[in-house]
Scaffold this active site. Sequence first.
Site, mmCIF file in Angstrom:
data_model
loop_
_atom_site.group_PDB
_atom_site.id
_atom_site.type_symbol
_atom_site.label_atom_id
_atom_site.label_comp_id
_atom_site.label_asym_id
_atom_site.label_seq_id
_atom_site.Cartn_x
_atom_site.Cartn_y
_atom_site.Cartn_z
ATOM 1 N N SER A 1 3.293 -5.349 7.086
ATOM 2 C CA SER A 1 3.355 -6.692 6.502
ATOM 3 C C SER A 1 4.726 -6.959 5.882
ATOM 4 O O SER A 1 5.432 -6.039 5.476
ATOM 5 C CB SER A 1 2.287 -6.858 5.419
ATOM 6 O OG SER A 1 0.993 -6.693 5.944
HETATM 7 N N1 SAH Z 1 -1.543 -2.930 5.278
HETATM 8 C C1 SAH Z 1 -0.744 -2.753 6.475
HETATM 9 C C2 SAH Z 1 -0.774 -4.002 7.351
HETATM 10 C C3 SAH Z 1 -1.034 -3.630 8.768
HETATM 11 S S1 SAH Z 1 -1.427 -4.965 9.855
HETATM 12 C C4 SAH Z 1 0.667 -2.344 6.127
HETATM 13 O O1 SAH Z 1 1.025 -2.320 4.954
HETATM 14 O O2 SAH Z 1 1.423 -1.974 7.022
HETATM 15 C C5 SAH Z 1 -3.200 -4.949 9.806
HETATM 16 C C6 SAH Z 1 -3.889 -3.674 10.213
HETATM 17 O O3 SAH Z 1 -5.284 -3.918 10.150
HETATM 18 C C7 SAH Z 1 -3.613 -3.197 11.637
HETATM 19 O O4 SAH Z 1 -3.150 -1.873 11.599
HETATM 20 C C8 SAH Z 1 -4.975 -3.303 12.323
HETATM 21 O O5 SAH Z 1 -5.205 -2.289 13.287
HETATM 22 C C9 SAH Z 1 -5.916 -3.164 11.141
HETATM 23 N N2 SAH Z 1 -7.267 -3.706 11.338
HETATM 24 C C10 SAH Z 1 -7.646 -4.863 11.943
HETATM 25 N N3 SAH Z 1 -8.985 -4.995 11.897
HETATM 26 C C11 SAH Z 1 -9.484 -3.905 11.234
HETATM 27 C C12 SAH Z 1 -10.784 -3.450 10.875
HETATM 28 N N4 SAH Z 1 -11.903 -4.130 11.209
HETATM 29 N N5 SAH Z 1 -10.900 -2.284 10.210
HETATM 30 C C13 SAH Z 1 -9.802 -1.544 9.877
HETATM 31 N N6 SAH Z 1 -8.542 -1.920 10.195
HETATM 32 C C14 SAH Z 1 -8.381 -3.077 10.870
#
Ligand code: SAH
Length: 218
Positions: A67
Site C-alpha cells: 500500500s
Molecule cells: N497490508 C498490505 C497490503 C497488501 S494488498 C501491505 O502493507 O503491503 C492487499 C492484500 O490482501 C493482498 O496481498 C491480497 O492477496 C490480500 N487479500 C485479498 N483478499 C484477502 C482475503 N480474503 N484474505 C486474506 N488476504 C486477502
Amino acid sequence: MRPTEDGYRHKGLRKKLVDIIAAKGITDENVLAAIGRVPRHFFLDSAFDELAYDDRAFPIGEGQTISQPYTVAYQSQLLALKPLMKVLEIGTGSAYQAVILAELGAKVFTIERQKALFDSNKQFALLRKYPAIKFFYGDGYQGLPTYGPFDRVIITAAAPDIPQKLLQQLRPGGMMVIPVGEGEVQQMRRLTKKEDGSYTEERFADFSFVPMLSGTNK
Ligand code: SAH
C-alpha cells in the site's frame, strides 16, 4: 533480492516521506514516527531501493501491491491504537502495514490468502524483530475466531461490503477500519461496535485498493 542495508540516504528519504505524509494531513505523531523508523525499501526488491520512499503503491508479486505510505498512515491513524491492543489485519501482503502496527505497540494477527506471499514473509529477516506479529495463511473473510475477540480489525483490500464474521470478532468498544466499494474507488469507513452489539459508522476519504477475494490461492 531484498536489500539489507539501511544507509543515511534511506534515512534521509524516509524523513522526506514523513514530511510529505504530514503535509497530506496525517497528524498522529506516533504514526508519523513509525513511518520514519521502518525501512520500507526492505519490503521491496532492491530495484526499488530509492523509489521505495515515493508515496506510491508498488507491485509485490501475485498481482498484489504494498500500500501507499499515506494510505498505511491513514488507516493506522483511524485505528486510534493503544499499546498491547489485539489487532486483526486482513491482507498481509508485504507485511509493511503489519510492521507499522507492531511499531505502534499492537499485538498483530495478520492473514494472507496468497500462499506465495505468505511463504515469502517466512524468509524475510526483518520480521524476526517483530515477535508481536503472528502470520496466518487463509481466507480473511473467516477471520480468526479462536484468537479473538479483537480490539481492532483493519482490512487492507477493497471489500464489496462489510464482512459480518469479522464484525462478530470485534470486542464491544472495538473498531474496524475498512475500504468499502466494488468499483475502482472505495470509501474508507470506520465502524465502532457498541456495548449492546450495534454499530456506528463514520465515512472518510476515497482510496483505491486491490480487491478482497474469498478463498485461498495456492
Ligand atoms: N497490508 C498490505 C497490503 C497488501 S494488498 C501491505 O502493507 O503491503 C492487499 C492484500 O490482501 C493482498 O496481498 C491480497 O492477496 C490480500 N487479500 C485479498 N483478499 C484477502 C482475503 N480474503 N484474505 C486474506 N488476504 C486477502
